[in-house]
Motif scaffolding. Structure first.
Motif, PDB file in Angstrom:
ATOM      1  N   ALA A   1       0.838  -0.929  -0.166  1.00  0.00           N
ATOM      2  CA  ALA A   1      -0.163  -0.159  -0.482  1.00  0.00           C
ATOM      3  C   ALA A   1       1.119   1.113   0.251  1.00  0.00           C
ATOM      4  O   ALA A   1       0.320   2.245  -0.676  1.00  0.00           O
ATOM      5  CB  ALA A   1      -0.868   0.127   1.327  1.00  0.00           C
ATOM      6  N   ARG A   2       1.541   0.702   0.947  1.00  0.00           N
ATOM      7  CA  ARG A   2       3.034   1.732   0.874  1.00  0.00           C
ATOM      8  C   ARG A   2       3.890   2.385  -0.482  1.00  0.00           C
ATOM      9  O   ARG A   2       3.519   3.667  -1.170  1.00  0.00           O
ATOM     10  CB  ARG A   2       3.826   2.063   1.695  1.00  0.00           C
ATOM     11  CG  ARG A   2       3.889   2.833   3.383  1.00  0.00           C
ATOM     12  CD  ARG A   2       4.465   2.272   4.059  1.00  0.00           C
ATOM     13  NE  ARG A   2       3.525   2.381   5.536  1.00  0.00           N
ATOM     14  CZ  ARG A   2       3.639   1.153   6.783  1.00  0.00           C
ATOM     15  NH1 ARG A   2       4.542  -0.141   6.154  1.00  0.00           N
ATOM     16  NH2 ARG A   2       3.377   1.465   7.857  1.00  0.00           N
ATOM     17  N   ALA A   3       3.942   1.963  -0.687  1.00  0.00           N
ATOM     18  CA  ALA A   3       4.434   1.516  -2.773  1.00  0.00           C
ATOM     19  C   ALA A   3       3.920   2.001  -3.457  1.00  0.00           C
ATOM     20  O   ALA A   3       4.096   2.908  -4.105  1.00  0.00           O
ATOM     21  CB  ALA A   3       5.219  -0.045  -2.978  1.00  0.00           C
ATOM     22  N   LYS A   4       2.716   1.069  -3.739  1.00  0.00           N
ATOM     23  CA  LYS A   4       1.234   2.270  -4.209  1.00  0.00           C
ATOM     24  C   LYS A   4       1.256   3.285  -4.063  1.00  0.00           C
ATOM     25  O   LYS A   4       0.703   4.842  -4.829  1.00  0.00           O
ATOM     26  CB  LYS A   4       0.357   1.424  -4.811  1.00  0.00           C
ATOM     27  CG  LYS A   4      -0.466   1.723  -4.873  1.00  0.00           C
ATOM     28  CD  LYS A   4      -2.588   0.793  -4.845  1.00  0.00           C
ATOM     29  CE  LYS A   4      -3.453   1.207  -6.111  1.00  0.00           C
ATOM     30  NZ  LYS A   4      -4.275   0.219  -6.072  1.00  0.00           N
ATOM     31  N   ALA A   5       1.503   4.047  -3.267  1.00  0.00           N
ATOM     32  CA  ALA A   5       1.269   5.594  -2.507  1.00  0.00           C
ATOM     33  C   ALA A   5       2.437   6.568  -2.537  1.00  0.00           C
ATOM     34  O   ALA A   5       1.670   7.650  -3.263  1.00  0.00           O
ATOM     35  CB  ALA A   5       0.882   5.364  -0.548  1.00  0.00           C
TER      36      ALA A   5
ATOM     37  N   LYS B   1       4.014   5.795  -5.402  1.00  0.00           N
ATOM     38  CA  LYS B   1       3.785   5.928  -7.037  1.00  0.00           C
ATOM     39  C   LYS B   1       2.249   6.945  -7.340  1.00  0.00           C
ATOM     40  O   LYS B   1       2.931   7.689  -8.293  1.00  0.00           O
ATOM     41  CB  LYS B   1       3.623   4.443  -7.716  1.00  0.00           C
ATOM     42  CG  LYS B   1       4.532   3.405  -8.105  1.00  0.00           C
ATOM     43  CD  LYS B   1       3.844   2.371  -8.544  1.00  0.00           C
ATOM     44  CE  LYS B   1       4.893   2.022  -9.751  1.00  0.00           C
ATOM     45  NZ  LYS B   1       3.710   1.045 -10.919  1.00  0.00           N
ATOM     46  N   THR B   2       1.768   6.968  -6.578  1.00  0.00           N
ATOM     47  CA  THR B   2       0.583   8.176  -6.841  1.00  0.00           C
ATOM     48  C   THR B   2       1.152   8.960  -6.724  1.00  0.00           C
ATOM     49  O   THR B   2       0.731  10.071  -7.065  1.00  0.00           O
ATOM     50  CB  THR B   2      -0.480   7.268  -5.826  1.00  0.00           C
ATOM     51  OG1 THR B   2      -1.398   6.196  -6.284  1.00  0.00           O
ATOM     52  CG2 THR B   2      -1.342   8.252  -6.232  1.00  0.00           C
ATOM     53  N   ASP B   3       2.115   9.399  -5.584  1.00  0.00           N
ATOM     54  CA  ASP B   3       2.209  10.799  -5.353  1.00  0.00           C
ATOM     55  C   ASP B   3       3.261  11.233  -6.163  1.00  0.00           C
ATOM     56  O   ASP B   3       3.062  12.581  -6.512  1.00  0.00           O
ATOM     57  CB  ASP B   3       2.794  10.706  -3.576  1.00  0.00           C
ATOM     58  CG  ASP B   3       2.397  10.565  -2.225  1.00  0.00           C
ATOM     59  OD1 ASP B   3       0.376  10.783  -2.840  1.00  0.00           O
ATOM     60  OD2 ASP B   3       2.303  10.117  -0.836  1.00  0.00           O
ATOM     61  N   THR B   4       3.708  10.288  -6.608  1.00  0.00           N
ATOM     62  CA  THR B   4       5.144  11.021  -7.755  1.00  0.00           C
ATOM     63  C   THR B   4       4.360  11.161  -8.904  1.00  0.00           C
ATOM     64  O   THR B   4       5.417  11.658 -10.360  1.00  0.00           O
ATOM     65  CB  THR B   4       7.108  10.720  -7.914  1.00  0.00           C
ATOM     66  OG1 THR B   4       6.267   9.038  -8.068  1.00  0.00           O
ATOM     67  CG2 THR B   4       6.491  10.556  -5.976  1.00  0.00           C
ATOM     68  N   GLY B   5       3.643  10.121  -9.259  1.00  0.00           N
ATOM     69  CA  GLY B   5       2.644  10.470 -10.593  1.00  0.00           C
ATOM     70  C   GLY B   5       3.014   9.360 -11.944  1.00  0.00           C
ATOM     71  O   GLY B   5       3.342   9.431 -12.703  1.00  0.00           O
ATOM     72  N   LEU B   6       3.338   8.712 -11.090  1.00  0.00           N
ATOM     73  CA  LEU B   6       4.501   7.037 -12.066  1.00  0.00           C
ATOM     74  C   LEU B   6       3.600   6.383 -11.961  1.00  0.00           C
ATOM     75  O   LEU B   6       2.794   6.416 -11.758  1.00  0.00           O
ATOM     76  CB  LEU B   6       5.608   6.501 -11.423  1.00  0.00           C
ATOM     77  CG  LEU B   6       6.896   7.682 -11.112  1.00  0.00           C
ATOM     78  CD1 LEU B   6       7.803   6.735  -9.774  1.00  0.00           C
ATOM     79  CD2 LEU B   6       7.518   8.120 -12.013  1.00  0.00           C
TER      80      LEU B   6
END
Length: 81
Positions: free
Chosen positions: A70-74, A76-81
């Motif tokens: 979940a943290r890794a997904k968040a 990715k979402t925060d950096t727009g990747l």
């Protein structure tokens, strides 16, 4: 379409239009409707996800692994990747 509002509501809508964020009262009401539509769509999506989660059964994945995913997904979402 015409909508009748009690005076306090009418005054509120007109005041919102005067703030400059909306071109007129109709623009404000359209914005409220769009927001309500988005809210209902988000609510329906959340209920679908909850239902899917409940129907998927009990996970055997350790909580630490789920949290890291979940943290890794968040991230990715925060950096727009």
């Amino acid at each position: 379409m015409n909508v009748s509002l009690p005076d306090p509501m009418k005054e509120w809508v007109e005041a919102q239009a005067r703030t400059g964020c909306y071109s007129n009262a109709s623009d404000y009401v359209r914005d409220l409707i769009r927001r309500d539509q988005k809210s209902h769509a988000a609510h329906a999506e959340l209920l679908e996800l909850i239902t899917a989660g409940l129907e998927s059964g009990i996970s055997t994945t350790p909580m630490s692994v789920m949290l890291e995913k979940a943290r890794a997904k968040a991230r990715k979402t925060d950096t727009g990747l």
